[in-house]
Design a protein around this motif. Structure first.
Motif, PDB file in Angstrom:
ATOM      1  N   ILE A  96      35.734  39.131  49.493  1.00  0.00           N
ATOM      2  CA  ILE A  96      36.101  40.496  49.111  1.00  0.00           C
ATOM      3  C   ILE A  96      37.089  41.079  50.118  1.00  0.00           C
ATOM      4  O   ILE A  96      38.075  41.719  49.727  1.00  0.00           O
ATOM      5  N   ALA A  97      36.850  40.854  51.397  1.00  0.00           N
ATOM      6  CA  ALA A  97      37.762  41.369  52.420  1.00  0.00           C
ATOM      7  C   ALA A  97      39.172  40.803  52.221  1.00  0.00           C
ATOM      8  O   ALA A  97      40.167  41.537  52.359  1.00  0.00           O
ATOM      9  N   ARG A  98      39.263  39.543  51.878  1.00  0.00           N
ATOM     10  CA  ARG A  98      40.580  38.926  51.656  1.00  0.00           C
ATOM     11  C   ARG A  98      41.235  39.505  50.397  1.00  0.00           C
ATOM     12  O   ARG A  98      42.443  39.779  50.392  1.00  0.00           O
ATOM     13  N   VAL A  99      40.460  39.702  49.338  1.00  0.00           N
ATOM     14  CA  VAL A  99      40.995  40.310  48.112  1.00  0.00           C
ATOM     15  C   VAL A  99      41.541  41.705  48.422  1.00  0.00           C
ATOM     16  O   VAL A  99      42.659  42.055  48.022  1.00  0.00           O
ATOM     17  N   VAL A 100      40.764  42.495  49.130  1.00  0.00           N
ATOM     18  CA  VAL A 100      41.178  43.863  49.498  1.00  0.00           C
ATOM     19  C   VAL A 100      42.469  43.821  50.313  1.00  0.00           C
ATOM     20  O   VAL A 100      43.384  44.623  50.103  1.00  0.00           O
ATOM     21  N   GLU A 101      42.554  42.880  51.239  1.00  0.00           N
ATOM     22  CA  GLU A 101      43.754  42.745  52.078  1.00  0.00           C
ATOM     23  C   GLU A 101      44.991  42.443  51.233  1.00  0.00           C
ATOM     24  O   GLU A 101      46.051  43.054  51.424  1.00  0.00           O
ATOM     25  N   ILE A 102      44.860  41.526  50.291  1.00  0.00           N
ATOM     26  CA  ILE A 102      46.004  41.146  49.443  1.00  0.00           C
ATOM     27  C   ILE A 102      46.417  42.304  48.540  1.00  0.00           C
ATOM     28  O   ILE A 102      47.594  42.651  48.447  1.00  0.00           O
ATOM     29  N   ILE A 103      45.459  42.892  47.871  1.00  0.00           N
ATOM     30  CA  ILE A 103      45.743  43.926  46.869  1.00  0.00           C
ATOM     31  C   ILE A 103      46.301  45.196  47.489  1.00  0.00           C
ATOM     32  O   ILE A 103      47.129  45.875  46.880  1.00  0.00           O
ATOM     33  N   ASN A 104      45.889  45.520  48.690  1.00  0.00           N
ATOM     34  CA  ASN A 104      46.273  46.786  49.306  1.00  0.00           C
ATOM     35  C   ASN A 104      47.384  46.658  50.347  1.00  0.00           C
ATOM     36  O   ASN A 104      47.500  47.505  51.233  1.00  0.00           O
ATOM     37  N   ARG A 105      48.192  45.617  50.231  1.00  0.00           N
ATOM     38  CA  ARG A 105      49.340  45.494  51.118  1.00  0.00           C
ATOM     39  C   ARG A 105      50.232  46.726  50.945  1.00  0.00           C
ATOM     40  O   ARG A 105      50.384  47.236  49.833  1.00  0.00           O
TER      41      ARG A 105
ATOM     42  N   ALA B  91      41.059  32.423  42.784  1.00  0.00           N
ATOM     43  CA  ALA B  91      40.150  31.525  43.516  1.00  0.00           C
ATOM     44  C   ALA B  91      39.086  32.321  44.270  1.00  0.00           C
ATOM     45  O   ALA B  91      37.909  31.938  44.297  1.00  0.00           O
ATOM     46  N   LEU B  92      39.487  33.424  44.872  1.00  0.00           N
ATOM     47  CA  LEU B  92      38.528  34.284  45.586  1.00  0.00           C
ATOM     48  C   LEU B  92      37.527  34.899  44.613  1.00  0.00           C
ATOM     49  O   LEU B  92      36.335  35.004  44.925  1.00  0.00           O
ATOM     50  N   TYR B  93      37.999  35.298  43.439  1.00  0.00           N
ATOM     51  CA  TYR B  93      37.090  35.833  42.419  1.00  0.00           C
ATOM     52  C   TYR B  93      36.044  34.784  42.018  1.00  0.00           C
ATOM     53  O   TYR B  93      34.877  35.103  41.823  1.00  0.00           O
ATOM     54  N   ARG B  94      36.441  33.521  41.909  1.00  0.00           N
ATOM     55  CA  ARG B  94      35.478  32.463  41.557  1.00  0.00           C
ATOM     56  C   ARG B  94      34.439  32.303  42.667  1.00  0.00           C
ATOM     57  O   ARG B  94      33.260  32.092  42.401  1.00  0.00           O
ATOM     58  N   ARG B  95      34.894  32.397  43.927  1.00  0.00           N
ATOM     59  CA  ARG B  95      33.952  32.336  45.057  1.00  0.00           C
ATOM     60  C   ARG B  95      32.963  33.488  44.994  1.00  0.00           C
ATOM     61  O   ARG B  95      31.762  33.298  45.211  1.00  0.00           O
ATOM     62  N   ILE B  96      33.461  34.680  44.688  1.00  0.00           N
ATOM     63  CA  ILE B  96      32.586  35.850  44.587  1.00  0.00           C
ATOM     64  C   ILE B  96      31.561  35.632  43.478  1.00  0.00           C
ATOM     65  O   ILE B  96      30.374  35.911  43.659  1.00  0.00           O
ATOM     66  N   ALA B  97      32.001  35.106  42.344  1.00  0.00           N
ATOM     67  CA  ALA B  97      31.083  34.846  41.225  1.00  0.00           C
ATOM     68  C   ALA B  97      30.010  33.836  41.625  1.00  0.00           C
ATOM     69  O   ALA B  97      28.821  34.032  41.337  1.00  0.00           O
ATOM     70  N   THR B  98      30.419  32.767  42.292  1.00  0.00           N
ATOM     71  CA  THR B  98      29.464  31.742  42.740  1.00  0.00           C
ATOM     72  C   THR B  98      28.467  32.329  43.728  1.00  0.00           C
ATOM     73  O   THR B  98      27.258  32.084  43.632  1.00  0.00           O
ATOM     74  N   ASP B  99      28.961  33.125  44.665  1.00  0.00           N
ATOM     75  CA  ASP B  99      28.087  33.752  45.659  1.00  0.00           C
ATOM     76  C   ASP B  99      27.136  34.750  45.002  1.00  0.00           C
ATOM     77  O   ASP B  99      25.954  34.797  45.346  1.00  0.00           O
ATOM     78  N   GLU B 100      27.630  35.547  44.059  1.00  0.00           N
ATOM     79  CA  GLU B 100      26.754  36.500  43.367  1.00  0.00           C
ATOM     80  C   GLU B 100      25.652  35.765  42.611  1.00  0.00           C
ATOM     81  O   GLU B 100      24.504  36.211  42.578  1.00  0.00           O
ATOM     82  N   HIS B 101      26.000  34.635  42.002  1.00  0.00           N
ATOM     83  CA  HIS B 101      24.990  33.832  41.297  1.00  0.00           C
ATOM     84  C   HIS B 101      23.946  33.289  42.282  1.00  0.00           C
ATOM     85  O   HIS B 101      22.741  33.345  42.009  1.00  0.00           O
TER      86      HIS B 101
END
Length: 181
Positions: A39-48, A140-150
């Motif tokens: 999530i931290a990496r997603v936030v970093e990319i999206i909020n450049r 790819a990060l979203y897939r990791r988040i989904a796997t972790d949430e599961h």
């Protein structure tokens, strides 16, 4: 059966259930940490940051604000942010908003994406346009988040099941003890 043997029996019955419960906390902790890092990496990319320029008469005004209220949580297991990228400013050279009346932004460098809006931190500013590489990384990060949430959900389910079994065993032991005593 003596009182001492009943206590030993109770301990023996509970021991197999307590060990997995203790060991099961480790995967959940690592899944929580991995999810937080993703999530931290997603936030970093999206909020450049975007390039801020002093406003001129050439800027087209967008109002009210850059985005409508609210955001939906993406379906992390399935969404493709490449398919949901919108370029609402593509027909303009410079854009501004009532939120930034003294500034303008390069329209071709901006985007909107409903599947990344969940992570927008400052909605008073437009969002920079994501590159193909950025979007592939976010997917790819979203897939990791989904796997972790599961994994986290499964851990909670297993823990709840373990507690239910332990309560049932404890209740059975109490009933057995009362019948013998």
């Amino acid at each position: 059966m003596t009182r001492s043997s009943r206590l030993w029996l109770a301990a023996a019955l509970c021991l197999p259930f307590s060990a997995p419960g203790l060991a099961a906390t480790a995967p959940s902790v690592s899944a929580e940490q991995d999810k937080a890092q993703a999530i931290a990496r997603v936030v970093e990319i999206i909020n450049r940051p975007v390039t801020h320029l002093a406003r001129t008469d050439e800027a087209s005004l967008f109002s009210p604000g850059w985005f409508h209220e609210g955001a939906i949580k993406p379906d992390f297991a399935n969404v493709d942010v490449r398919a949901t990228q919108e370029l609402p400013y593509k027909d303009y050279r410079w854009v501004t908003s009532d939120l930034n009346p003294q500034e303008m932004f390069i329209a071709s460098a901006l985007e909107f994406n409903a599947m990344t809006k969940y992570f927008y931190q400052d909605r008073s500013l437009p969002k920079h346009r994501l590159s193909q590489d950025d979007m592939v990384e976010i997917n790819a990060l979203y897939r990791r988040i989904a796997t972790d949430e599961h994994a986290i959900a499964m851990h909670r389910f297993e823990t709840a099941g373990l507690v239910a079994v332990l309560l049932a065993v404890a209740a059975a032991l109490i009933v057995a003890y009362r019948r013998v005593a």
